[in-house]
Design a protein around this motif. Structure first.
Motif, PDB file in Angstrom:
ATOM      1  N   PRO A 198       0.823  -1.216   0.000  1.00 25.80           N
ATOM      2  CA  PRO A 198       0.000   0.000   0.000  1.00 25.80           C
ATOM      3  C   PRO A 198       0.858   1.269   0.000  1.00 25.80           C
ATOM      4  N   ASN A 199       2.028   1.214   0.629  1.00 26.86           N
ATOM      5  CA  ASN A 199       2.895   2.392   0.663  1.00 26.86           C
ATOM      6  C   ASN A 199       3.326   2.800  -0.740  1.00 26.86           C
ATOM      7  N   MET A 200       3.650   1.816  -1.580  1.00 28.05           N
ATOM      8  CA  MET A 200       4.050   2.118  -2.955  1.00 28.05           C
ATOM      9  C   MET A 200       2.887   2.771  -3.700  1.00 28.05           C
ATOM     10  N   PHE A 201       1.696   2.253  -3.505  1.00 27.66           N
ATOM     11  CA  PHE A 201       0.516   2.823  -4.150  1.00 27.66           C
ATOM     12  C   PHE A 201       0.347   4.277  -3.730  1.00 27.66           C
ATOM     13  N   LEU A 202       0.455   4.557  -2.434  1.00 27.58           N
ATOM     14  CA  LEU A 202       0.262   5.919  -1.942  1.00 27.58           C
ATOM     15  C   LEU A 202       1.345   6.858  -2.467  1.00 27.58           C
ATOM     16  N   LYS A 203       2.583   6.381  -2.560  1.00 28.65           N
ATOM     17  CA  LYS A 203       3.659   7.212  -3.107  1.00 28.65           C
ATOM     18  C   LYS A 203       3.366   7.570  -4.560  1.00 28.65           C
ATOM     19  N   LEU A 204       2.942   6.560  -5.329  1.00 31.85           N
ATOM     20  CA  LEU A 204       2.624   6.820  -6.736  1.00 31.85           C
ATOM     21  C   LEU A 204       1.437   7.767  -6.884  1.00 31.85           C
ATOM     22  N   LEU A 205       0.444   7.616  -6.024  1.00 34.63           N
ATOM     23  CA  LEU A 205      -0.718   8.495  -6.062  1.00 34.63           C
ATOM     24  C   LEU A 205      -0.309   9.928  -5.742  1.00 34.63           C
ATOM     25  N   MET A 206       0.563  10.106  -4.773  1.00 31.86           N
ATOM     26  CA  MET A 206       1.023  11.450  -4.413  1.00 31.86           C
ATOM     27  C   MET A 206       1.811  12.078  -5.571  1.00 31.86           C
ATOM     28  N   VAL A 207       2.673  11.301  -6.215  1.00 33.65           N
ATOM     29  CA  VAL A 207       3.427  11.810  -7.360  1.00 33.65           C
ATOM     30  C   VAL A 207       2.466  12.194  -8.482  1.00 33.65           C
ATOM     31  N   GLU A 222       0.836  15.469  -7.542  1.00 29.81           N
ATOM     32  CA  GLU A 222       1.776  16.592  -7.630  1.00 29.81           C
ATOM     33  C   GLU A 222       2.026  17.019  -9.074  1.00 29.81           C
ATOM     34  N   HIS A 223       2.006  16.055  -9.991  1.00 26.16           N
ATOM     35  CA  HIS A 223       2.359  16.346 -11.379  1.00 26.16           C
ATOM     36  C   HIS A 223       1.159  16.356 -12.329  1.00 26.16           C
ATOM     37  N   GLN A 224      -0.028  16.462 -11.790  1.00 29.36           N
ATOM     38  CA  GLN A 224      -1.186  16.438 -12.673  1.00 29.36           C
ATOM     39  C   GLN A 224      -1.321  17.771 -13.419  1.00 29.36           C
ATOM     40  N   ASN A 225      -2.006  17.706 -14.518  1.00 32.65           N
ATOM     41  CA  ASN A 225      -2.244  18.875 -15.343  1.00 32.65           C
ATOM     42  C   ASN A 225      -3.280  19.750 -14.644  1.00 32.65           C
ATOM     43  N   PRO A 226      -2.944  21.006 -14.327  1.00 26.59           N
ATOM     44  CA  PRO A 226      -3.904  21.865 -13.620  1.00 26.59           C
ATOM     45  C   PRO A 226      -5.173  22.146 -14.415  1.00 26.59           C
ATOM     46  N   THR A 227      -5.089  22.053 -15.735  1.00 22.17           N
ATOM     47  CA  THR A 227      -6.292  22.299 -16.539  1.00 22.17           C
ATOM     48  C   THR A 227      -7.166  21.050 -16.634  1.00 22.17           C
ATOM     49  N   SER A 228      -6.630  19.907 -16.206  1.00 22.04           N
ATOM     50  CA  SER A 228      -7.389  18.657 -16.240  1.00 22.04           C
ATOM     51  C   SER A 228      -7.027  17.821 -15.008  1.00 22.04           C
ATOM     52  N   PRO A 229      -7.433  18.292 -13.835  1.00 22.96           N
ATOM     53  CA  PRO A 229      -7.040  17.580 -12.613  1.00 22.96           C
ATOM     54  C   PRO A 229      -7.741  16.222 -12.478  1.00 22.96           C
ATOM     55  N   MET A 230      -7.163  15.392 -11.631  1.00 23.83           N
ATOM     56  CA  MET A 230      -7.757  14.077 -11.360  1.00 23.83           C
ATOM     57  C   MET A 230      -9.118  14.280 -10.699  1.00 23.83           C
ATOM     58  N   PRO A 246     -12.425  13.222  -8.425  1.00 23.69           N
ATOM     59  CA  PRO A 246     -12.619  12.418  -7.214  1.00 23.69           C
ATOM     60  C   PRO A 246     -13.010  10.971  -7.550  1.00 23.69           C
ATOM     61  N   ALA A 247     -13.761  10.784  -8.633  1.00 24.37           N
ATOM     62  CA  ALA A 247     -14.159   9.424  -9.034  1.00 24.37           C
ATOM     63  C   ALA A 247     -12.932   8.604  -9.417  1.00 24.37           C
ATOM     64  N   SER A 248     -11.997   9.224 -10.117  1.00 27.27           N
ATOM     65  CA  SER A 248     -10.773   8.525 -10.509  1.00 27.27           C
ATOM     66  C   SER A 248      -9.944   8.156  -9.285  1.00 27.27           C
ATOM     67  N   MET A 249      -9.851   9.080  -8.339  1.00 30.16           N
ATOM     68  CA  MET A 249      -9.108   8.815  -7.114  1.00 30.16           C
ATOM     69  C   MET A 249      -9.773   7.688  -6.326  1.00 30.16           C
ATOM     70  N   LEU A 250     -11.082   7.716  -6.253  1.00 28.00           N
ATOM     71  CA  LEU A 250     -11.826   6.664  -5.562  1.00 28.00           C
ATOM     72  C   LEU A 250     -11.630   5.323  -6.257  1.00 28.00           C
ATOM     73  N   GLN A 251     -11.612   5.332  -7.580  1.00 19.34           N
ATOM     74  CA  GLN A 251     -11.402   4.106  -8.351  1.00 19.34           C
ATOM     75  C   GLN A 251     -10.025   3.519  -8.050  1.00 19.34           C
ATOM     76  N   GLN A 252      -9.006   4.351  -7.990  1.00 18.16           N
ATOM     77  CA  GLN A 252      -7.662   3.868  -7.693  1.00 18.16           C
ATOM     78  C   GLN A 252      -7.569   3.328  -6.263  1.00 18.16           C
ATOM     79  N   THR A 253      -8.246   3.967  -5.335  1.00 19.59           N
ATOM     80  CA  THR A 253      -8.259   3.482  -3.951  1.00 19.59           C
ATOM     81  C   THR A 253      -8.969   2.137  -3.867  1.00 19.59           C
ATOM     82  N   ALA A 254     -10.039   1.980  -4.633  1.00 24.00           N
ATOM     83  CA  ALA A 254     -10.742   0.692  -4.659  1.00 24.00           C
ATOM     84  C   ALA A 254      -9.854  -0.394  -5.235  1.00 24.00           C
TER      85      ALA A 254
END
Length: 159
Positions: free
Chosen positions: A37-46, A49-57, A59-67
């Motif tokens: 899980p730590n690797m997953f959380l590190k990748l999610l944080m990266v 941090e590097h997402q496109n501000p004009t097309s942010p992630m 909440p549904a996508s974040m929830l999908q990745q957590t699932a």
């Protein structure tokens, strides 16, 4: 129908759907390759941090990745439980062979004799003692009941 995208380029609904499907497949592949899980959380944080501000992630996508992380953890847990059950089953099977006559192939030669002892290797794999030879349970090719004294037709036992 085309829809102008940011920066003036045109995209079709097909392109948008294809991109979404590709992103979903990539996320699924990433989740299946994560060991902890730590690797997953590190990748999610990266990713955040590097997402496109004009097309942010979303909440549904974040929830999908957590699932997906939860599913990977559940699969890892089930795999561990199945492995432990397999090991316990093999140990039970091996101890059930004590006193039985077995034939096994070890190092290319046949070993036949009564099982006198069972021990576990450092990995938990059972090995049998057959006439002083250590035999892995997986090498056993035949099992017979222990030799018993012969009985005559009159019912008397001979040695």
């Amino acid at each position: 129908m085309t829809v102008p995208a940011v920066g003036g380029a045109a995209t079709s609904p097909y392109t948008t759907a294809t991109t979404a499907a590709t992103n979903k497949a990539a996320s699924s592949n990433m989740a299946s390759q994560l060991g902890t899980p730590n690797m997953f959380l590190k990748l999610l944080m990266v990713e955040l941090e590097h997402q496109n501000p004009t097309s942010p992630m979303t909440p549904a996508s974040m929830l999908q990745q957590t699932a997906m992380l939860s599913q990977v953890e559940a699969i890892n847990s089930m795999t561990k439980a199945v492995d432990q059950q397999k090991q316990a089953s093999a140990t039970t099977e091996a101890t059930g062979l004590i006193g039985k006559q077995v034939t096994a192939v070890v190092g290319g030669s046949a070993v036949t004799g009564a099982v006198t002892d069972v021990s576990l290797t450092s990995t938990g794999t059972p090995t049998l003692d057959v006439g002083g030879t250590r035999v892995p349970l997986s090498a056993v090719t035949q099992v017979r009941a222990a030799s018993s004294p012969a009985t005559t037709s009159t019912g008397t036992t001979t040695a």
